[in-house]
Design an enzyme around this catalytic site. Structure first.
Site, mmCIF file in Angstrom:
data_model
loop_
_atom_site.group_PDB
_atom_site.id
_atom_site.type_symbol
_atom_site.label_atom_id
_atom_site.label_comp_id
_atom_site.label_asym_id
_atom_site.label_seq_id
_atom_site.Cartn_x
_atom_site.Cartn_y
_atom_site.Cartn_z
ATOM 1 N N ILE A 199 7.012 7.446 -10.454
ATOM 2 C CA ILE A 199 5.742 7.286 -10.314
ATOM 3 C C ILE A 199 5.323 7.389 -11.602
ATOM 4 O O ILE A 199 3.950 6.626 -11.747
ATOM 5 C CB ILE A 199 5.236 8.941 -8.974
ATOM 6 C CG1 ILE A 199 6.088 8.332 -8.061
ATOM 7 C CG2 ILE A 199 3.769 9.074 -9.915
ATOM 8 C CD1 ILE A 199 5.554 10.025 -7.120
ATOM 9 N N ALA A 244 8.511 14.603 -6.619
ATOM 10 C CA ALA A 244 8.176 14.883 -6.996
ATOM 11 C C ALA A 244 7.663 14.264 -8.539
ATOM 12 O O ALA A 244 7.984 13.237 -8.862
ATOM 13 C CB ALA A 244 9.778 15.332 -8.017
ATOM 14 N N LYS A 304 5.622 22.324 -10.690
ATOM 15 C CA LYS A 304 6.429 21.559 -11.277
ATOM 16 C C LYS A 304 7.056 22.034 -12.811
ATOM 17 O O LYS A 304 5.911 21.427 -13.299
ATOM 18 C CB LYS A 304 7.069 20.176 -10.814
ATOM 19 C CG LYS A 304 8.401 19.958 -11.262
ATOM 20 C CD LYS A 304 8.737 18.621 -11.139
ATOM 21 C CE LYS A 304 10.109 18.143 -11.342
ATOM 22 N NZ LYS A 304 10.100 16.731 -12.036
ATOM 23 N N GLY A 328 0.767 -1.047 0.261
ATOM 24 C CA GLY A 328 0.180 0.133 0.237
ATOM 25 C C GLY A 328 0.857 1.226 0.263
ATOM 26 O O GLY A 328 0.635 2.302 0.719
ATOM 27 N N THR A 331 11.383 10.102 -12.675
ATOM 28 C CA THR A 331 10.346 9.205 -13.629
ATOM 29 C C THR A 331 9.379 7.812 -12.849
ATOM 30 O O THR A 331 9.223 7.167 -13.137
ATOM 31 C CB THR A 331 10.616 8.470 -14.847
ATOM 32 O OG1 THR A 331 12.374 8.068 -13.310
ATOM 33 C CG2 THR A 331 11.582 9.151 -15.244
ATOM 34 N N LEU A 345 8.638 -0.697 -7.204
ATOM 35 C CA LEU A 345 10.396 -0.943 -6.850
ATOM 36 C C LEU A 345 10.085 -1.876 -6.477
ATOM 37 O O LEU A 345 11.452 -2.389 -6.984
ATOM 38 C CB LEU A 345 10.492 -0.203 -5.818
ATOM 39 C CG LEU A 345 10.150 1.661 -5.292
ATOM 40 C CD1 LEU A 345 10.363 1.881 -4.011
ATOM 41 C CD2 LEU A 345 11.495 1.947 -6.071
ATOM 42 N N VAL A 390 8.153 3.404 1.880
ATOM 43 C CA VAL A 390 9.730 3.876 1.444
ATOM 44 C C VAL A 390 9.905 5.312 1.930
ATOM 45 O O VAL A 390 10.319 6.513 2.215
ATOM 46 C CB VAL A 390 9.807 3.672 -0.209
ATOM 47 C CG1 VAL A 390 9.303 4.607 -1.108
ATOM 48 C CG2 VAL A 390 11.432 4.436 0.307
HETATM 49 C C1 LIG Z 1 15.515 8.223 -2.666
HETATM 50 C C2 LIG Z 1 14.203 8.521 -3.218
HETATM 51 C C3 LIG Z 1 13.414 9.803 -3.961
HETATM 52 C C4 LIG Z 1 12.420 9.416 -4.604
HETATM 53 N N1 LIG Z 1 11.485 10.146 -5.509
HETATM 54 C C5 LIG Z 1 10.930 10.308 -6.460
HETATM 55 C C6 LIG Z 1 10.761 10.759 -7.078
HETATM 56 O O1 LIG Z 1 10.405 12.827 -6.618
HETATM 57 N N2 LIG Z 1 9.484 11.153 -8.026
HETATM 58 C C7 LIG Z 1 8.711 9.615 -8.173
HETATM 59 O O2 LIG Z 1 8.062 9.990 -9.258
HETATM 60 N N3 LIG Z 1 9.609 8.729 -7.233
HETATM 61 C C8 LIG Z 1 10.310 8.955 -6.429
HETATM 62 N N4 LIG Z 1 10.630 7.346 -6.020
HETATM 63 C C9 LIG Z 1 10.509 6.006 -6.488
HETATM 64 C C10 LIG Z 1 9.027 6.350 -5.208
HETATM 65 O O3 LIG Z 1 9.259 6.040 -3.957
HETATM 66 C C11 LIG Z 1 8.249 4.623 -5.147
HETATM 67 O O4 LIG Z 1 8.431 4.823 -6.805
HETATM 68 C C12 LIG Z 1 7.373 5.376 -4.756
HETATM 69 O O5 LIG Z 1 7.431 5.685 -3.523
HETATM 70 C C13 LIG Z 1 6.694 3.493 -4.979
HETATM 71 O O6 LIG Z 1 7.159 2.785 -3.388
HETATM 72 P P1 LIG Z 1 6.018 1.318 -3.856
HETATM 73 O O7 LIG Z 1 5.236 1.735 -3.765
HETATM 74 O O8 LIG Z 1 6.813 0.328 -5.094
HETATM 75 O O9 LIG Z 1 7.112 0.840 -2.455
HETATM 76 P P2 LIG Z 1 7.232 1.257 -0.539
HETATM 77 O O10 LIG Z 1 6.611 2.428 -0.523
HETATM 78 O O11 LIG Z 1 8.094 0.574 0.034
HETATM 79 O O12 LIG Z 1 5.955 0.576 -0.404
HETATM 80 C C14 LIG Z 1 5.545 -1.404 0.117
HETATM 81 C C15 LIG Z 1 4.613 -1.367 0.268
HETATM 82 O O13 LIG Z 1 4.400 -2.875 0.553
HETATM 83 C C16 LIG Z 1 3.548 -3.035 2.395
HETATM 84 N N5 LIG Z 1 4.180 -4.185 1.849
HETATM 85 C C17 LIG Z 1 5.766 -5.090 1.688
HETATM 86 N N6 LIG Z 1 6.000 -6.094 2.159
HETATM 87 C C18 LIG Z 1 4.703 -6.529 2.838
HETATM 88 C C19 LIG Z 1 3.816 -7.853 3.846
HETATM 89 N N7 LIG Z 1 5.090 -9.100 3.997
HETATM 90 N N8 LIG Z 1 2.939 -7.698 3.810
HETATM 91 C C20 LIG Z 1 2.173 -6.184 3.894
HETATM 92 N N9 LIG Z 1 2.627 -5.997 3.249
HETATM 93 C C21 LIG Z 1 3.939 -6.072 2.748
HETATM 94 C C22 LIG Z 1 4.228 -2.090 2.515
HETATM 95 O O14 LIG Z 1 3.301 -2.433 3.974
HETATM 96 C C23 LIG Z 1 4.350 -0.860 1.654
HETATM 97 O O15 LIG Z 1 2.754 -0.297 1.964
HETATM 98 C C24 LIG Z 1 12.312 7.813 -5.093
HETATM 99 C C25 LIG Z 1 12.410 6.542 -4.343
HETATM 100 C C26 LIG Z 1 13.842 6.645 -3.431
HETATM 101 C C27 LIG Z 1 14.343 5.616 -3.123
#
Ligand SMILES: Cc1cc2nc3c(=O)[nH]c(=O)nc-3n(C[C@H](O)[C@H](O)[C@H](O)COP(=O)(O)OP(=O)(O)OC[C@H]3O[C@@H](n4cnc5c(N)ncnc54)[C@H](O)[C@@H]3O)c2cc1C
Length: 501
Positions: free
Chosen positions: A347, A51, A79, A14, A345, A334, A46
């Site tokens: 999002i 942005a 932006k 989520g 890029t 991710l 994370v």
């Molecule tokens: C340093 C950094 C800066 C960034 N800046 C930008 C930006 O400016 N613009 C942009 O477009 N993108 C940016 N990104 C990328 C962006 O943050 C991610 O693409 C976005 O937040 C998506 O993350 P996610 O949802 O894939 O993972 P996460 O946010 O890590 O979410 C993972 C989810 O899975 C759940 N989960 C994991 N394991 C389990 C389990 N066993 N059981 C139940 N639930 C579980 C967690 O609770 C969480 O809800 C950045 C990334 C980093 C690392």
């Protein structure tokens, strides 16, 4: 591969990826399938990613979101581009401004005219002809589809927003439609012993969630696509050397500028993302060149206001999941790969993956052909973006640190090398099929990073010297006049609040 009709979609995770996927799925397919999202408060997200780039406007429109409400709820700002400081060399600055530059000519991009104008002795920068750049640097903004009284395009924009509030906003949207949220931590994934398909998720405490198709949005944990199904990862850290980040919010600074700042340091770079209530900051760096402590010091000594928390360290590995879709698991976010945040890029790639999944959505079972096409498109998309990001590192003229010298010396993918050479020799830049970045985006970063064309297109010779001077002068006048008439970005943000009074 499997003839089972997909009726139950389960999204695991989520974060931004999970809730974006849930929101789009329920908007488009909510009447045909049931959608469950499982997330773990214990694990959390994370917590970065603030942005974006202009296609988010289309995505929000597809969801039917009200822009003002969206900006209010996410503490969002506008932006207009990304300012790259110290990237070419110390003290240098340029912008990847969204939108077009100058005037579009058939068969020949505007920058060829600018190159010829420079060869004639003109001293103006390319960005003197960018409406977005001029508005950004004057802190101006209002939606504008065309420059008044002309057929020249207006302003192209995206948003900055608070990552936590964005996920909350999308969650509210998805839950108000048809998405069922399950809170819990998954500690076991049950596979069908014959097909190897995921059958159910087992939560701590023993509850089970069954599904036909699973979307892995577990972030870097990649719990389904990697841990359960064993799909490997192409590591691109030899091209993209940064592998860690530290992020910290700081107090609000006025005026709120309508662009992201990316400031290069000795072994990495720092972002500044202005929001309505605070500034988001982070330092992306190479752990081979800096310890976490050194990086922390650089970040904290380069804030422009008091920090509001302690920095947190995030480790990452740039690269891509070899198959974004295998069997009945699709990785989005991710879990499917990560290119560092230099061009904001990720999002976008989540939104594009969710869109692609809808377009390829299985009907009477999961077919190998659909899976292969989905994977092909995902690969093309991320490789094109990868090249664009590598360009910023490769084409630097900094010689002040080992990090930058190594970047300049590294061999880059052939696809990028050819682009750089073609541009240097001829000024020509082409947008590949399925390339997210436009020709104008490539031109700005190539020129900004010092890859100056040695020639221009023959069509630019079609104007006499005086016609060329007139053209350049009148474009500048039009752009400056247009910027003068815009309200300030702060006024625009105030008008969003006014809308609720
Ligand atoms: C340093 C950094 C800066 C960034 N800046 C930008 C930006 O400016 N613009 C942009 O477009 N993108 C940016 N990104 C990328 C962006 O943050 C991610 O693409 C976005 O937040 C998506 O993350 P996610 O949802 O894939 O993972 P996460 O946010 O890590 O979410 C993972 C989810 O899975 C759940 N989960 C994991 N394991 C389990 C389990 N066993 N059981 C139940 N639930 C579980 C967690 O609770 C969480 O809800 C950045 C990334 C980093 C690392």
């Amino acid at each position: 591969m499997n003839n089972k009709v997909v009726k139950n979609l389960v999204i695991l995770g989520g974060g931004t990826a999970g809730w974006i996927t849930a929101a789009l799925m329920c908007k488009v397919l909510g009447k045909s399938i049931s959608i469950t999202l499982v997330e773990s408060d214990k694990i959390g997200t994370v917590g970065v990613g603030e942005a974006t780039i202009p296609p988010i406007i289309n995505f929000n429109q597809a969801l039917g979101l009200d822009e003002k409400e969206f900006l209010r709820e996410t503490k969002g700002t506008i932006k207009l581009g990304i300012q790259f400081e110290n990237w070419l060399k110390q003290g240098d600055s340029y912008m990847h401004a969204f939108g077009t530059i100058g005037k579009n000519f058939p068969f020949c991009d505007f920058h060829h005219f600018w190159v010829r104008h420079r060869q004639n002795g003109g001293t103006e920068s390319l960005w003197d002809y960018s409406l977005n750049y001029q508005a950004a640097k004057n802190n101006k903004f209002s939606p504008l589809s065309q420059i008044k009284g002309t057929n020249l395009p207006g302003i192209s924009y995206a948003y900055h927003f608070d990552a936590g509030l964005y996920a909350r906003f999308l969650r509210k949207y998805a839950e108000s439609k048809s998405v069922t949220r399950v809170e819990g931590t998954v500690d076991e994934v049950k596979l069908n012993p014959e097909s190897g398909y995921v059958e159910k998720l087992v939560l701590e405490g023993g509850d089970e969630v069954q599904g036909d198709l699973f979307v892995d949005c577990t972030g870097m944990a990649a719990m389904l696509i990697h841990k359960a199904l064993g799909v490997g990862y192409d590591d691109w850290s030899h091209w993209l050397p940064c592998d860690r980040a530290q992020a910290v919010p700081s107090a609000l600074v006025k005026p709120i500028v309508p662009y992201t700042r990316s400031i290069a340091h000795e072994a990495g770079w720092q972002w500044r993302i202005p929001l309505q209530h605070r500034t988001g900051n982070g330092l992306v760096y190479s752990s081979r060149h800096w310890t976490d402590e050194q990086a922390r010091e650089v970040l904290m000594s380069n804030l422009d206001a008091e920090p509001l928390a302690d920095p947190k360290v995030i480790r990452f590995r740039t690269g891509r999941r070899r198959e974004a879709w295998r069997k009945n698991v699709v990785a989005i976010g991710l879990s499917s790969g990560f290119l560092e945040p230099l061009e904001s890029t990720s999002i976008h790639m989540i939104q594009s993956a969710a869109t692609r999944l809808i377009k390829c959505f299985p009907h009477c079972g999961i077919r190998a052909e659909e899976v292969a096409e989905y994977n092909r498109q995902s690969q093309v998309e991320i490789e094109r973006i990868r090249d664009f990001i590598i360009l910023h590192y490769k084409a630097n003229q900094r010689r002040d640190s080992e990090f930058w010298r190594q970047c300049e010396e590294m061999a880059v993918p052939d696809s990028l090398q050819q682009k750089m050479e073609l541009f240097r020799k001829s000024g020509k830049a082409f947008r590949d099929f399925d390339d997210l970045f436009t020709e104008v985006a490539w031109q700005q970063v190539l020129i900004g990073q010092g890859v100056m064309p040695e020639d221009h297109h023959v069509i630019a010779d079609g104007l006499s010297d005086s016609q060329l001077t007139d053209l350049m002068g009148s474009l500048q006048t039009l752009i400056q006049g247009s910027v003068k008439q815009l309200p300030s970005h702060d006024q625009f943000l105030a008008s969003i609040q006014d809308a609720v009074k």
